[in-house]
Design a protein around this motif. Structure first.
Motif, mmCIF file in Angstrom:
data_model
loop_
_atom_site.group_PDB
_atom_site.id
_atom_site.type_symbol
_atom_site.label_atom_id
_atom_site.label_comp_id
_atom_site.label_asym_id
_atom_site.label_seq_id
_atom_site.Cartn_x
_atom_site.Cartn_y
_atom_site.Cartn_z
ATOM 1 N N MET A 19 3.948 6.524 -6.081
ATOM 2 C CA MET A 19 4.262 5.158 -5.655
ATOM 3 C C MET A 19 3.347 4.743 -4.497
ATOM 4 O O MET A 19 2.846 3.617 -4.464
ATOM 5 C CB MET A 19 5.722 5.050 -5.223
ATOM 6 N N ILE A 20 3.086 5.621 -3.563
ATOM 7 C CA ILE A 20 2.201 5.317 -2.440
ATOM 8 C C ILE A 20 0.780 5.084 -2.942
ATOM 9 O O ILE A 20 0.084 4.179 -2.471
ATOM 10 C CB ILE A 20 2.262 6.455 -1.397
ATOM 11 N N ASP A 21 0.352 5.876 -3.940
ATOM 12 C CA ASP A 21 -0.971 5.676 -4.521
ATOM 13 C C ASP A 21 -1.090 4.288 -5.152
ATOM 14 O O ASP A 21 -2.096 3.591 -4.985
ATOM 15 C CB ASP A 21 -1.266 6.752 -5.572
ATOM 16 N N VAL A 22 -0.069 3.871 -5.868
ATOM 17 C CA VAL A 22 -0.090 2.555 -6.515
ATOM 18 C C VAL A 22 -0.118 1.440 -5.467
ATOM 19 O O VAL A 22 -0.855 0.464 -5.596
ATOM 20 C CB VAL A 22 1.128 2.399 -7.460
ATOM 21 N N VAL A 23 0.650 1.588 -4.398
ATOM 22 C CA VAL A 23 0.666 0.579 -3.342
ATOM 23 C C VAL A 23 -0.709 0.460 -2.695
ATOM 24 O O VAL A 23 -1.197 -0.637 -2.454
ATOM 25 C CB VAL A 23 1.762 0.909 -2.295
ATOM 26 N N PHE A 24 -1.359 1.575 -2.407
ATOM 27 C CA PHE A 24 -2.686 1.515 -1.807
ATOM 28 C C PHE A 24 -3.713 0.932 -2.778
ATOM 29 O O PHE A 24 -4.612 0.195 -2.373
ATOM 30 C CB PHE A 24 -3.131 2.901 -1.329
ATOM 31 N N LEU A 25 -3.581 1.222 -4.066
ATOM 32 C CA LEU A 25 -4.491 0.625 -5.042
ATOM 33 C C LEU A 25 -4.290 -0.895 -5.109
ATOM 34 O O LEU A 25 -5.267 -1.655 -5.186
ATOM 35 C CB LEU A 25 -4.273 1.248 -6.418
ATOM 36 N N LEU A 26 -3.045 -1.346 -5.086
ATOM 37 C CA LEU A 26 -2.785 -2.788 -5.085
ATOM 38 C C LEU A 26 -3.324 -3.444 -3.813
ATOM 39 O O LEU A 26 -3.905 -4.534 -3.866
ATOM 40 C CB LEU A 26 -1.286 -3.060 -5.219
ATOM 41 N N LEU A 27 -3.141 -2.789 -2.683
ATOM 42 C CA LEU A 27 -3.648 -3.318 -1.424
ATOM 43 C C LEU A 27 -5.173 -3.443 -1.475
ATOM 44 O O LEU A 27 -5.733 -4.473 -1.104
ATOM 45 C CB LEU A 27 -3.230 -2.401 -0.268
#
Length: 143
Positions: A19-27
């Protein structure tokens, strides 16, 4: 004795790494795709603080009071019937006062002081009377 069920003894864990990886990719995606240009000018000019004109004449101010019973008075003088919607006496008096003020170069201002218990329709009727008398400077005030 109650039989123990082995899968109830296990503790569930949630791995937050994906989930943290996805958030950083979206950011990162939104940072790259954002257009960093300045906003367009809307063409709004704010008023500047003006120095008062010493030659300006103060407005000829008249106070219209609205009582809770619907009675309307102009500068302390009762006007029209409390149920009158057209308010012909108020219109003619305001027109006469505005004409006299225009002849000497003054502006005519009307301040409406409506009682909080008065009907809104009375305030609208006074505004209509001001419009019929061509009074452009109208403001509301509290007692």
């Amino acid at each position: 004795m109650a039989k123990k069920i082995p899968f109830l003894d296990t503790k569930d864990t949630v791995d937050l790494t994906p989930m943290i990886d996805v958030v950083f990719l979206l950011l990162a995606f939104f940072m790259v795709t954002t257009d960093l240009t300045q906003e367009a000018d809307l063409g709004i000019t704010l008023p500047a603080i003006a120095e008062p004109d010493p030659n300006a004449t103060p407005p000829d101010e008249h106070i219209v009071e609205i009582a809770p019973s619907g009675e309307v008075s102009l500068n302390g003088t009762p006007m029209d019937n409390p149920v009158s919607i057209e308010m012909p006496q108020l219109v003619s008096t305001l027109s006469r006062l505005k004409g006299a003020a225009d002849q000497v170069g003054q502006r005519t201002a009307v301040t409406i002081v409506a009682d909080p218990d008065s009907l809104h329709q009375r305030s609208i009727a006074v505004l209509n009377a001001c419009a019929a008398a061509k009074v452009k400077f109208v403001m509301f005030s509290q007692e």
